[in-house]
Motif scaffolding. Structure first.
Motif, PDB file in Angstrom:
ATOM      1  N   LYS A   1      78.007  15.973  86.852  1.00 42.62           N
ATOM      2  CA  LYS A   1      79.453  16.157  86.830  1.00 42.62           C
ATOM      3  C   LYS A   1      80.180  15.016  86.125  1.00 42.62           C
ATOM      4  CE  LYS A   1      79.739  18.904  91.096  1.00 42.62           C
ATOM      5  NZ  LYS A   1      80.305  18.955  92.466  1.00 42.62           N
ATOM      6  N   LYS A   2      79.582  13.821  86.088  1.00 41.22           N
ATOM      7  CA  LYS A   2      80.302  12.681  85.530  1.00 41.22           C
ATOM      8  C   LYS A   2      80.582  12.844  84.036  1.00 41.22           C
ATOM      9  CE  LYS A   2      77.690   9.138  86.331  1.00 41.22           C
ATOM     10  NZ  LYS A   2      77.212   7.740  86.243  1.00 41.22           N
ATOM     11  N   THR A   3      79.856  13.746  83.380  1.00 41.11           N
ATOM     12  CA  THR A   3      80.114  13.970  81.958  1.00 41.11           C
ATOM     13  C   THR A   3      81.513  14.531  81.714  1.00 41.11           C
ATOM     14  OG1 THR A   3      79.071  16.153  82.106  1.00 41.11           O
ATOM     15  CG2 THR A   3      77.673  14.298  81.426  1.00 41.11           C
ATOM     16  N   ALA A   4      82.113  15.126  82.764  1.00 44.15           N
ATOM     17  CA  ALA A   4      83.490  15.624  82.637  1.00 44.15           C
ATOM     18  C   ALA A   4      84.490  14.482  82.570  1.00 44.15           C
ATOM     19  CB  ALA A   4      83.826  16.545  83.813  1.00 44.15           C
ATOM     20  N   LEU A   5      84.076  13.297  83.004  1.00 39.99           N
ATOM     21  CA  LEU A   5      84.960  12.133  82.993  1.00 39.99           C
ATOM     22  C   LEU A   5      84.715  11.336  81.719  1.00 39.99           C
ATOM     23  CD1 LEU A   5      84.632  10.958  86.710  1.00 39.99           C
ATOM     24  CD2 LEU A   5      86.446  12.336  85.702  1.00 39.99           C
ATOM     25  N   ASP A   6      85.360  11.747  80.636  1.00 42.08           N
ATOM     26  CA  ASP A   6      85.219  11.000  79.391  1.00 42.08           C
ATOM     27  C   ASP A   6      86.071   9.737  79.461  1.00 42.08           C
ATOM     28  OD1 ASP A   6      87.846  11.867  79.065  1.00 42.08           O
ATOM     29  OD2 ASP A   6      87.325  13.426  77.623  1.00 42.08           O
ATOM     30  N   TRP A   7      86.053   8.942  78.415  1.00 41.60           N
ATOM     31  CA  TRP A   7      86.771   7.661  78.437  1.00 41.60           C
ATOM     32  C   TRP A   7      88.266   7.858  78.657  1.00 41.60           C
ATOM     33  CZ3 TRP A   7      86.514   2.704  79.149  1.00 41.60           C
ATOM     34  CH2 TRP A   7      87.578   1.889  78.739  1.00 41.60           C
ATOM     35  N   GLU A   8      88.852   8.836  77.965  1.00 40.76           N
ATOM     36  CA  GLU A   8      90.288   9.056  78.103  1.00 40.76           C
ATOM     37  C   GLU A   8      90.665   9.388  79.543  1.00 40.76           C
ATOM     38  OE1 GLU A   8      93.787  11.979  76.268  1.00 40.76           O
ATOM     39  OE2 GLU A   8      91.777  11.944  75.360  1.00 40.76           O
ATOM     40  N   ARG A   9      89.872  10.252  80.185  1.00 41.26           N
ATOM     41  CA  ARG A   9      90.177  10.623  81.564  1.00 41.26           C
ATOM     42  C   ARG A   9      89.966   9.443  82.512  1.00 41.26           C
ATOM     43  NH1 ARG A   9      87.553  16.756  81.786  1.00 41.26           N
ATOM     44  NH2 ARG A   9      89.437  17.832  81.039  1.00 41.26           N
ATOM     45  N   ARG A  10      88.911   8.673  82.306  1.00 39.97           N
ATOM     46  CA  ARG A  10      88.665   7.530  83.190  1.00 39.97           C
ATOM     47  C   ARG A  10      89.764   6.490  83.050  1.00 39.97           C
ATOM     48  NH1 ARG A  10      82.150   6.521  83.974  1.00 39.97           N
ATOM     49  NH2 ARG A  10      81.483   8.577  83.260  1.00 39.97           N
ATOM     50  N   PHE A  11      90.195   6.251  81.825  1.00 41.28           N
ATOM     51  CA  PHE A  11      91.263   5.274  81.650  1.00 41.28           C
ATOM     52  C   PHE A  11      92.553   5.774  82.295  1.00 41.28           C
ATOM     53  CE2 PHE A  11      94.714   3.107  79.446  1.00 41.28           C
ATOM     54  CZ  PHE A  11      94.292   1.784  79.530  1.00 41.28           C
ATOM     55  N   GLU A  12      92.821   7.070  82.184  1.00 38.51           N
ATOM     56  CA  GLU A  12      94.017   7.626  82.823  1.00 38.51           C
ATOM     57  C   GLU A  12      93.928   7.510  84.349  1.00 38.51           C
ATOM     58  OE1 GLU A  12      96.830  11.645  82.748  1.00 38.51           O
ATOM     59  OE2 GLU A  12      94.844  11.685  81.820  1.00 38.51           O
ATOM     60  N   ILE A  13      92.736   7.682  84.894  1.00 37.02           N
ATOM     61  CA  ILE A  13      92.547   7.526  86.340  1.00 37.02           C
ATOM     62  C   ILE A  13      92.787   6.074  86.746  1.00 37.02           C
ATOM     63  CG2 ILE A  13      90.814   7.560  88.171  1.00 37.02           C
ATOM     64  CD1 ILE A  13      89.590  10.013  86.716  1.00 37.02           C
ATOM     65  N   ILE A  14      92.255   5.140  85.962  1.00 38.19           N
ATOM     66  CA  ILE A  14      92.437   3.711  86.256  1.00 38.19           C
ATOM     67  C   ILE A  14      93.911   3.337  86.182  1.00 38.19           C
ATOM     68  CG2 ILE A  14      91.989   1.394  85.343  1.00 38.19           C
ATOM     69  CD1 ILE A  14      89.189   2.440  84.515  1.00 38.19           C
ATOM     70  N   LEU A  15      94.584   3.759  85.134  1.00 36.95           N
ATOM     71  CA  LEU A  15      96.000   3.427  84.948  1.00 36.95           C
ATOM     72  C   LEU A  15      96.871   4.147  85.971  1.00 36.95           C
ATOM     73  CD1 LEU A  15      98.235   2.049  83.330  1.00 36.95           C
ATOM     74  CD2 LEU A  15      98.210   3.998  81.749  1.00 36.95           C
ATOM     75  N   GLY A  16      96.612   5.424  86.204  1.00 39.70           N
ATOM     76  CA  GLY A  16      97.424   6.180  87.161  1.00 39.70           C
ATOM     77  C   GLY A  16      97.306   5.649  88.568  1.00 39.70           C
ATOM     78  N   THR A  17      96.090   5.256  88.974  1.00 37.49           N
ATOM     79  CA  THR A  17      95.914   4.674  90.302  1.00 37.49           C
ATOM     80  C   THR A  17      96.674   3.360  90.415  1.00 37.49           C
ATOM     81  OG1 THR A  17      93.712   5.686  90.444  1.00 37.49           O
ATOM     82  CG2 THR A  17      94.202   3.906  91.988  1.00 37.49           C
ATOM     83  N   ALA A  18      96.655   2.567  89.346  1.00 34.13           N
ATOM     84  CA  ALA A  18      97.405   1.309  89.341  1.00 34.13           C
ATOM     85  C   ALA A  18      98.903   1.570  89.473  1.00 34.13           C
ATOM     86  CB  ALA A  18      97.105   0.531  88.061  1.00 34.13           C
ATOM     87  N   GLU A  19      99.386   2.585  88.785  1.00 34.22           N
ATOM     88  CA  GLU A  19     100.814   2.912  88.864  1.00 34.22           C
ATOM     89  C   GLU A  19     101.193   3.388  90.261  1.00 34.22           C
ATOM     90  OE1 GLU A  19     101.187   5.752  85.728  1.00 34.22           O
ATOM     91  OE2 GLU A  19     101.565   4.238  84.187  1.00 34.22           O
ATOM     92  N   GLY A  20     100.305   4.184  90.890  1.00 39.28           N
ATOM     93  CA  GLY A  20     100.590   4.636  92.244  1.00 39.28           C
ATOM     94  C   GLY A  20     100.630   3.484  93.229  1.00 39.28           C
ATOM     95  N   LEU A  21      99.687   2.547  93.107  1.00 36.20           N
ATOM     96  CA  LEU A  21      99.680   1.382  93.999  1.00 36.20           C
ATOM     97  C   LEU A  21     100.876   0.475  93.734  1.00 36.20           C
ATOM     98  CD1 LEU A  21      95.906   0.373  94.171  1.00 36.20           C
ATOM     99  CD2 LEU A  21      97.360   1.155  96.052  1.00 36.20           C
ATOM    100  N   SER A  22     101.238   0.327  92.468  1.00 33.63           N
ATOM    101  CA  SER A  22     102.405  -0.494  92.137  1.00 33.63           C
ATOM    102  C   SER A  22     103.657   0.080  92.786  1.00 33.63           C
ATOM    103  CB  SER A  22     102.569  -0.565  90.620  1.00 33.63           C
ATOM    104  OG  SER A  22     103.708  -1.310  90.273  1.00 33.63           O
ATOM    105  N   TYR A  23     103.761   1.400  92.785  1.00 33.59           N
ATOM    106  CA  TYR A  23     104.901   2.052  93.444  1.00 33.59           C
ATOM    107  C   TYR A  23     104.893   1.762  94.942  1.00 33.59           C
ATOM    108  CZ  TYR A  23     107.746   5.802  95.444  1.00 33.59           C
ATOM    109  OH  TYR A  23     108.661   6.510  96.168  1.00 33.59           O
ATOM    110  N   LEU A  24     103.735   1.902  95.583  1.00 36.78           N
ATOM    111  CA  LEU A  24     103.638   1.662  97.025  1.00 36.78           C
ATOM    112  C   LEU A  24     104.002   0.222  97.377  1.00 36.78           C
ATOM    113  CD1 LEU A  24     100.351   3.555  97.977  1.00 36.78           C
ATOM    114  CD2 LEU A  24     102.689   4.270  98.455  1.00 36.78           C
ATOM    115  N   HIS A  25     103.536  -0.704  96.542  1.00 37.91           N
ATOM    116  CA  HIS A  25     103.731  -2.126  96.861  1.00 37.91           C
ATOM    117  C   HIS A  25     105.128  -2.624  96.519  1.00 37.91           C
ATOM    118  CE1 HIS A  25      99.105  -3.061  96.530  1.00 37.91           C
ATOM    119  NE2 HIS A  25      99.405  -2.231  97.520  1.00 37.91           N
ATOM    120  N   ASN A  26     105.739  -2.063  95.471  1.00 36.01           N
ATOM    121  CA  ASN A  26     106.955  -2.686  94.945  1.00 36.01           C
ATOM    122  C   ASN A  26     108.146  -1.772  94.752  1.00 36.01           C
ATOM    123  OD1 ASN A  26     104.431  -4.028  93.105  1.00 36.01           O
ATOM    124  ND2 ASN A  26     105.689  -5.452  94.287  1.00 36.01           N
ATOM    125  N   ALA A  27     107.908  -0.482  94.452  1.00 37.19           N
ATOM    126  CA  ALA A  27     109.018   0.362  94.010  1.00 37.19           C
ATOM    127  C   ALA A  27     109.526   1.334  95.060  1.00 37.19           C
ATOM    128  CB  ALA A  27     108.617   1.139  92.751  1.00 37.19           C
TER     129      ALA A  27
END
Length: 669
Positions: free
Chosen positions: A429-455
């Motif tokens: 299944k991990k083949t479905a997670l290409d670089w673009e999707r993994r980077f979006e997951i990394i960035l999106g999770t960071a944005e969600g946590l930033s919202y929880l912590h600060n916004a």
């Protein structure tokens, strides 16, 4: 509605009484221990010296206790060392031979939570009823006795004149046999030992002796002899129970069969009759209480609902019932085909999650919570209260809940691609997670946590960031889920002191050691998650998959220092990204997972780092990690800290179970 409340009240009364019946019956049956009982702390000894580098010592402490945990859960004993120089920490854990594997784990978990209270001292030990845990700056694993040895005697007394002689003779027998027995453990009773027949009028006595497996037979013999003499001198002739607590062993005697399983300790005829009497009496009591509950529910005035309870849950119930968040229980039960296992999506830390389809065709995810204690109820109300107040594209949306049925249900938006761990750690299944999707997951999770912590309107610490709590929508966009462990901060708070909660392997070392929670704990968990995403490896079991015997953080740090990080990139991503892009993600993950919380960047800064192209990043410092130096492991010349195991050379693996402490302090929203 009134009839439903009446039925629920009656059912609650019956459940409560049934629990009482079981408890009384167990007691009448002579049960000596249960797997759910909290182990009693017998003694705690903390050192007088303070660590020069408390932060470095704390990291070594966490690492040492983690490796001990792996060995104790396998064999009941573990000894380890972590760190270098002044930061070196030695540790040893041992369960008594009469504990079951489950009770051993429970006992060790209790000792692990309590022993950090000795920090910042460079040494400490804790004796519980069934296990022992110790740490120190020097190697003490071969020490049998020292000046901190003691004895603990019970307040209960025995008046039989033959009791002291019988107990002393039994203790001599078990301490003589322990050094030559398996795992240095031996137990016996006054009727089964080689002593003379039990004197008339003397109660039966039970005794056990055990040395830590790090000793040899001769030091074990000296240890149990010393502990025996101490407990005999202090506790006899009258104390009904006594413990000799030495650096290398424990000797115990009691009038209770503490080392026997509950069914073996139960008396036969008389106790059975007592159980029958208790059960019959309890059933009649239950019927009476149910009748009173029915009358009470009928006569209860609705105005009584306005009485505020301690945690404000009544107000929450009224608010939810009057809002758009309220779902009917029957509607949700039908949506899941009566919670059919076919519709089960997964098992969370606080219940199971099912897919459901409402009458209007909407697909939903339903978290089914069964709470039998106040703590479980707190988790439910906490999640409803927190999640209903936050809205962000990278947070799972709470649609509502059901509070009027026989169980409480949370209703979320349904995400068809389930959780990140289902893809990331599956070879196909991990083949479905290409670089673009993994980077979006990394960035999106960071944005969600930033919202929880600060916004968001309220500052929220999630406490359990990991791959299984990152859900994916139809386009594999990430949404943070499972707020059952989340806590919110008041504006003037710098940290919270809470019970330990989260998932080992993702929990920040300063949180494990001191229990002081800040957003830096989430940042550490995020850093571990980022490194998992880019390598495609689980943090908790990478030691087993590494020929060099390194944990994931250790392996990444080693390659970082050698300039070979690209060797750890998931092979599926090799042709999909540039070296510069991959190395930046590695770098951000290491910055977030640093041992020092003060050096970890805030989440808004992480989002900025990931989004910028040319910005130079600061050099990360060493993360906390565990290295296993086994007989088959290659030596590590990188200068990293290491863990050495005295009890087990084989690699270990951590699980991903969410672990909660007893109960976190209630906060005002």
């Amino acid at each position: 509605m009134q009839r439903r409340r009446c039925s629920l009240a009656a059912a609650a009364a019956l459940r409560c009484l049934l629990l009482v019946v079981v408890a009384v019956a167990d007691d009448a049956g002579g049960a000596t221990a249960t797997a759910t009982a909290t182990p009693v702390i017998l003694a705690t000894v903390c050192g007088n010296t303070t660590a020069a580098d408390q932060e470095g010592f704390d990291v070594s402490f966490v690492n040492a206790l983690e490796l001990i945990y792996q060995n104790v859960t396998r064999s009941g004993f573990g000894a380890a060392a972590s760190g270098e120089g002044a930061d070196t920490v030695y540790g040893l854990g041992q369960c008594m031979g009469y504990l079951s594997p489950t009770d051993c784990q429970l006992c060790y978990a209790q000792s692990r939570v309590k022993l950090p209270h000795c920090l910042p001292a460079t040494g400490g030990r804790i004796y519980l009823d069934g296990c022992f845990l110790r740490f120190g700056a020097d190697n003490f694993t071969a020490v049998a006795t020292d000046t901190s040895d003691t004895a603990v005697c019970s307040n209960a007394t025995v008046s039989s004149p033959a009791f002291a002689a019988t107990s002393a003779a039994l203790l001599r027998n078990v301490t003589a046999a322990a050094p030559g027995s398996r795992d240095y453990y031996y137990s016996a009773s006054s009727s089964s030992s080689s002593s003379s027949a039990l004197p008339s009028g003397a109660p039966r006595v039970y005794a056990a002796a055990q040395c830590w497996r790090s000793l040899n037979a001769s030091t074990c013999a000296a240890c149990v002899a010393s502990a025996r003499d101490r407990v005999v001198g202090r506790c006899l002739p009258r104390a009904a129970e006594g413990y000799g607590l030495n650096a290398g062993c424990v000797v115990r005697y009691s009038t209770q069969p503490f080392y026997l399983p509950a069914n073996a300790a139960a008396a036969a005829g008389t106790s059975t009759r007592h159980i029958i009497i208790v059960v019959i009496a309890s059933v009649f009591s239950a019927l009476a209480v149910i009748g009173m509950a029915l009358v009470w529910a009928k006569m209860r005035n609705r105005r009584s609902d306005h009485h505020d309870d301690m945690d404000g849950s009544s107000e929450i119930i009224r608010t939810i019932a009057a809002s758009h968040l309220s779902f009917k229980y029957e509607e949700l039960r039908k949506a899941t085909d009566d919670f059919n296992q076919i519709n089960k999506l997964g098992q969370g830390g606080y219940g199971s999650v099912y897919k459901g389809v409402l009458l209007d065709g909407r697909e939903i995810a339903i978290k089914r919570l069964f709470f039998n204690t106040r703590q479980w109820a707190d988790q439910f109300f906490n999640e409803v209260r927190l999640v209903s107040q936050v809205q962000h594209k990278n947070l799972v949306k709470l649609l509502g809940c059901s509070i009027e049925g026989p169980e409480s249900l949370l209703v979320y938006e349904y995400l068809c691609n389930t959780s990140l761990d289902h893809y990331l750690f599956d070879a196909f299944k991990k083949t479905a997670l290409d670089w673009e999707r993994r980077f979006e997951i990394i960035l999106g999770t960071a944005e969600g946590l930033s919202y929880l912590h600060n916004a968001s309107e309220i500052r929220i610490i999630h406490r359990d960031i990991k791959a299984s709590n990152i859900l994916l929508d139809e386009r594999f966009r990430p949404k943070i889920a499972d707020f059952g462990l989340a806590r919110n901060f008041m504006e003037d708070q710098s940290h919270l002191s809470t019970g330990l909660a989260g998932t080992f392997g993702y929990m920040a070392p300063e949180y494990i050691v001191h229990g002081q929670l800040t957003e830096k704990a989430d940042i550490y968990s995020y850093g571990v998650l980022v490194l998992e995403i880019i390598t495609g490896r689980k943090s908790h079991n990478s030691v087993a998959s590494s020929a060099e015997g390194h944990s994931l953080l250790s392996l990444i740090w080693k390659h970082y220092n050698e300039g070979t990080l690209m060797e750890l990139l998931d092979p599926n991503l090799r042709e999909q990204c540039t070296d510069e892009g991959a190395l930046k993600v590695f770098h951000v993950g290491l910055l977030c997972a640093q041992a020092s919380p003060n050096l970890r960047p805030p989440m808004w800064k992480v989002v900025e780092m990931l989004g910028s192209r040319n910005k130079e990043l600061p050099r990360p410092t060493q993360p906390p990690f565990i290295n296993i130096k086994g007989s088959n492991a290659k030596s590590d010349s990188s200068g990293s800290s290491s863990l050495k195991s005295n009890s087990d050379k084989s690699p270990f693996s951590l699980n991903q179970l969410s672990v909660s402490g007893v109960q976190a302090r209630k906060l005002k929203s």
